[in-house]
Design a protein around this motif. Structure first.
Motif, mmCIF file in Angstrom:
data_model
loop_
_atom_site.group_PDB
_atom_site.id
_atom_site.type_symbol
_atom_site.label_atom_id
_atom_site.label_comp_id
_atom_site.label_asym_id
_atom_site.label_seq_id
_atom_site.Cartn_x
_atom_site.Cartn_y
_atom_site.Cartn_z
ATOM 1 N N GLU A 23 14.206 27.656 -39.135
ATOM 2 C CA GLU A 23 14.096 26.270 -38.700
ATOM 3 C C GLU A 23 13.900 25.358 -39.898
ATOM 4 O OE1 GLU A 23 10.802 26.465 -35.938
ATOM 5 O OE2 GLU A 23 12.137 27.035 -34.292
ATOM 6 N N ASN A 24 14.619 24.237 -39.886
ATOM 7 C CA ASN A 24 14.555 23.225 -40.937
ATOM 8 C C ASN A 24 14.740 23.849 -42.320
ATOM 9 O OD1 ASN A 24 14.356 20.620 -41.970
ATOM 10 N ND2 ASN A 24 12.156 20.817 -42.282
ATOM 11 N N ILE A 25 15.790 24.622 -42.462
ATOM 12 C CA ILE A 25 16.064 25.306 -43.724
ATOM 13 C C ILE A 25 17.199 24.618 -44.479
ATOM 14 C CG2 ILE A 25 15.222 27.539 -42.931
ATOM 15 C CD1 ILE A 25 18.160 28.339 -42.484
ATOM 16 N N ARG A 26 17.238 24.873 -45.785
ATOM 17 C CA ARG A 26 18.341 24.393 -46.617
ATOM 18 C C ARG A 26 19.487 25.371 -46.460
ATOM 19 N NH1 ARG A 26 20.873 24.687 -51.658
ATOM 20 N NH2 ARG A 26 19.877 26.662 -52.117
ATOM 21 N N ILE A 27 20.641 24.836 -46.075
ATOM 22 C CA ILE A 27 21.826 25.665 -45.898
ATOM 23 C C ILE A 27 22.739 25.407 -47.093
ATOM 24 C CG2 ILE A 27 23.810 26.168 -44.428
ATOM 25 C CD1 ILE A 27 21.995 25.118 -42.069
ATOM 26 N N GLU A 28 22.865 26.400 -47.934
ATOM 27 C CA GLU A 28 23.669 26.283 -49.152
ATOM 28 C C GLU A 28 25.146 26.154 -48.811
ATOM 29 O OE1 GLU A 28 25.204 26.239 -52.957
ATOM 30 O OE2 GLU A 28 23.128 25.936 -52.348
ATOM 31 N N GLY A 29 25.592 26.887 -47.800
ATOM 32 C CA GLY A 29 27.001 26.790 -47.455
ATOM 33 C C GLY A 29 27.400 27.717 -46.330
ATOM 34 N N ILE A 30 28.516 27.367 -45.735
ATOM 35 C CA ILE A 30 29.184 28.207 -44.747
ATOM 36 C C ILE A 30 30.582 28.432 -45.294
ATOM 37 C CG2 ILE A 30 30.026 28.405 -42.385
ATOM 38 C CD1 ILE A 30 27.768 26.498 -41.543
ATOM 39 N N GLY A 87 19.003 22.443 -41.453
ATOM 40 C CA GLY A 87 19.100 22.666 -40.025
ATOM 41 C C GLY A 87 18.456 23.961 -39.599
ATOM 42 N N ASN A 88 18.800 24.363 -38.388
ATOM 43 C CA ASN A 88 18.284 25.583 -37.775
ATOM 44 C C ASN A 88 19.436 26.557 -37.570
ATOM 45 O OD1 ASN A 88 15.909 24.077 -37.504
ATOM 46 N ND2 ASN A 88 16.427 23.470 -35.429
ATOM 47 N N ILE A 89 19.139 27.850 -37.681
ATOM 48 C CA ILE A 89 20.126 28.884 -37.395
ATOM 49 C C ILE A 89 19.548 29.802 -36.323
ATOM 50 C CG2 ILE A 89 21.461 30.830 -38.283
ATOM 51 C CD1 ILE A 89 21.332 29.524 -41.060
ATOM 52 N N ASP A 90 20.298 29.986 -35.250
ATOM 53 C CA ASP A 90 19.933 30.931 -34.193
ATOM 54 C C ASP A 90 21.016 31.997 -34.115
ATOM 55 O OD1 ASP A 90 17.547 29.715 -33.118
ATOM 56 O OD2 ASP A 90 18.837 28.145 -32.307
ATOM 57 N N ILE A 91 20.603 33.252 -33.975
ATOM 58 C CA ILE A 91 21.541 34.358 -33.827
ATOM 59 C C ILE A 91 21.131 35.159 -32.595
ATOM 60 C CG2 ILE A 91 22.547 36.410 -34.889
ATOM 61 C CD1 ILE A 91 21.747 35.204 -37.636
ATOM 62 N N GLU A 100 26.406 35.492 -31.294
ATOM 63 C CA GLU A 100 26.601 34.052 -31.178
ATOM 64 C C GLU A 100 25.680 33.404 -32.203
ATOM 65 O OE1 GLU A 100 27.906 33.152 -26.649
ATOM 66 O OE2 GLU A 100 25.744 33.327 -26.999
ATOM 67 N N ILE A 101 26.300 32.791 -33.208
ATOM 68 C CA ILE A 101 25.561 32.152 -34.282
ATOM 69 C C ILE A 101 25.679 30.655 -34.071
ATOM 70 C CG2 ILE A 101 25.334 31.882 -36.772
ATOM 71 C CD1 ILE A 101 27.382 34.762 -35.518
ATOM 72 N N SER A 102 24.528 29.982 -34.011
ATOM 73 C CA SER A 102 24.505 28.548 -33.785
ATOM 74 C C SER A 102 23.735 27.877 -34.912
ATOM 75 C CB SER A 102 23.836 28.240 -32.440
ATOM 76 O OG SER A 102 23.707 26.856 -32.251
ATOM 77 N N VAL A 103 24.395 26.953 -35.591
ATOM 78 C CA VAL A 103 23.767 26.170 -36.645
ATOM 79 C C VAL A 103 23.661 24.740 -36.128
ATOM 80 C CG1 VAL A 103 23.917 25.392 -39.041
ATOM 81 C CG2 VAL A 103 24.826 27.644 -38.415
ATOM 82 N N THR A 104 22.452 24.193 -36.106
ATOM 83 C CA THR A 104 22.249 22.830 -35.645
ATOM 84 C C THR A 104 21.494 22.044 -36.705
ATOM 85 O OG1 THR A 104 20.211 23.484 -34.513
ATOM 86 C CG2 THR A 104 22.222 23.453 -33.196
ATOM 87 N N GLY A 105 21.747 20.761 -36.754
ATOM 88 C CA GLY A 105 21.093 19.893 -37.733
ATOM 89 C C GLY A 105 22.128 19.010 -38.384
ATOM 90 N N GLU A 106 22.006 18.819 -39.693
ATOM 91 C CA GLU A 106 22.943 17.958 -40.422
ATOM 92 C C GLU A 106 24.337 18.572 -40.511
ATOM 93 O OE1 GLU A 106 19.691 15.815 -43.301
ATOM 94 O OE2 GLU A 106 20.564 17.707 -43.934
ATOM 95 N N ILE A 107 24.415 19.858 -40.343
ATOM 96 C CA ILE A 107 25.697 20.536 -40.172
ATOM 97 C C ILE A 107 25.603 21.314 -38.865
ATOM 98 C CG2 ILE A 107 25.006 22.539 -41.558
ATOM 99 C CD1 ILE A 107 27.991 22.762 -42.390
ATOM 100 N N ARG A 108 26.682 21.319 -38.118
ATOM 101 C CA ARG A 108 26.698 22.033 -36.838
ATOM 102 C C ARG A 108 27.834 23.046 -36.868
ATOM 103 N NH1 ARG A 108 27.313 16.756 -34.231
ATOM 104 N NH2 ARG A 108 25.510 15.676 -35.041
ATOM 105 N N ALA A 109 27.515 24.257 -36.428
ATOM 106 C CA ALA A 109 28.544 25.291 -36.380
ATOM 107 C C ALA A 109 28.229 26.241 -35.234
ATOM 108 C CB ALA A 109 28.603 26.058 -37.697
ATOM 109 N N LYS A 110 29.286 26.739 -34.628
ATOM 110 C CA LYS A 110 29.174 27.798 -33.625
ATOM 111 C C LYS A 110 30.153 28.881 -34.036
ATOM 112 C CE LYS A 110 27.660 25.113 -29.711
ATOM 113 N NZ LYS A 110 27.799 24.847 -28.294
#
Length: 129
Positions: A23-30, A87-91, A100-110
């Motif tokens: 939660e509320n982590i720095r995401i370097e990249g996808i 953002g947050n990452i849920d797996i 099912e990987i869900s990234v929410t926050g300043e970047i969003r990905a499913k």
């Protein structure tokens, strides 16, 4: 917990007394690799580990970064609302056993994938802390 859904998490388990939620982590990249057959998430853990290797302490590291690879990608959706990624990452797993990987926050990905594993865990000095 998220780490139970992916393989190669034994080193991560040894670093933390209790592995935190992402939660509320720095995401370097996808990263989309191998013509879309592999997706890599590169991110920082939300706080520094309690049981760090001696070398990390000697080098003055203050952050832990993970690279998690997902394979056999079934779907990917992604957009961003910022030029920084926090953002947050849920797996989780769906009814068919797919990740099912869900990234929410300043970047969003499913992302929907067959399996995933921790490719690397690194300590480093984060000057922003």
């Amino acid at each position: 917990m998220w780490y139970k859904m992916i393989e190669q998490s034994h080193f991560l388990k040894s670093l933390y007394n209790q592995i935190p939620k992402l939660e509320n982590i720095r995401i370097e990249g996808i990263y989309i690799k191998e013509e879309g057959r592999k997706i890599t998430l590169h991110f920082d853990m939300p706080f520094y580990a309690e049981n760090i290797p001696k070398k990390w302490a000697e080098l003055g590291y203050n952050s832990v970064a993970l690279q998690v690879d997902f394979f056999k990608i079934y779907s990917l959706e992604m957009n961003t609302v910022s030029d920084t990624y926090r953002g947050n990452i849920d797996i989780n797993k769906d009814e068919k056993g797919l990740l099912e990987i869900s990234v929410t926050g300043e970047i969003r990905a499913k992302i929907k994938a067959d399996y995933g594993f921790i490719q690397s865990i690194n300590g480093y000095i984060n000057g922003a802390i």
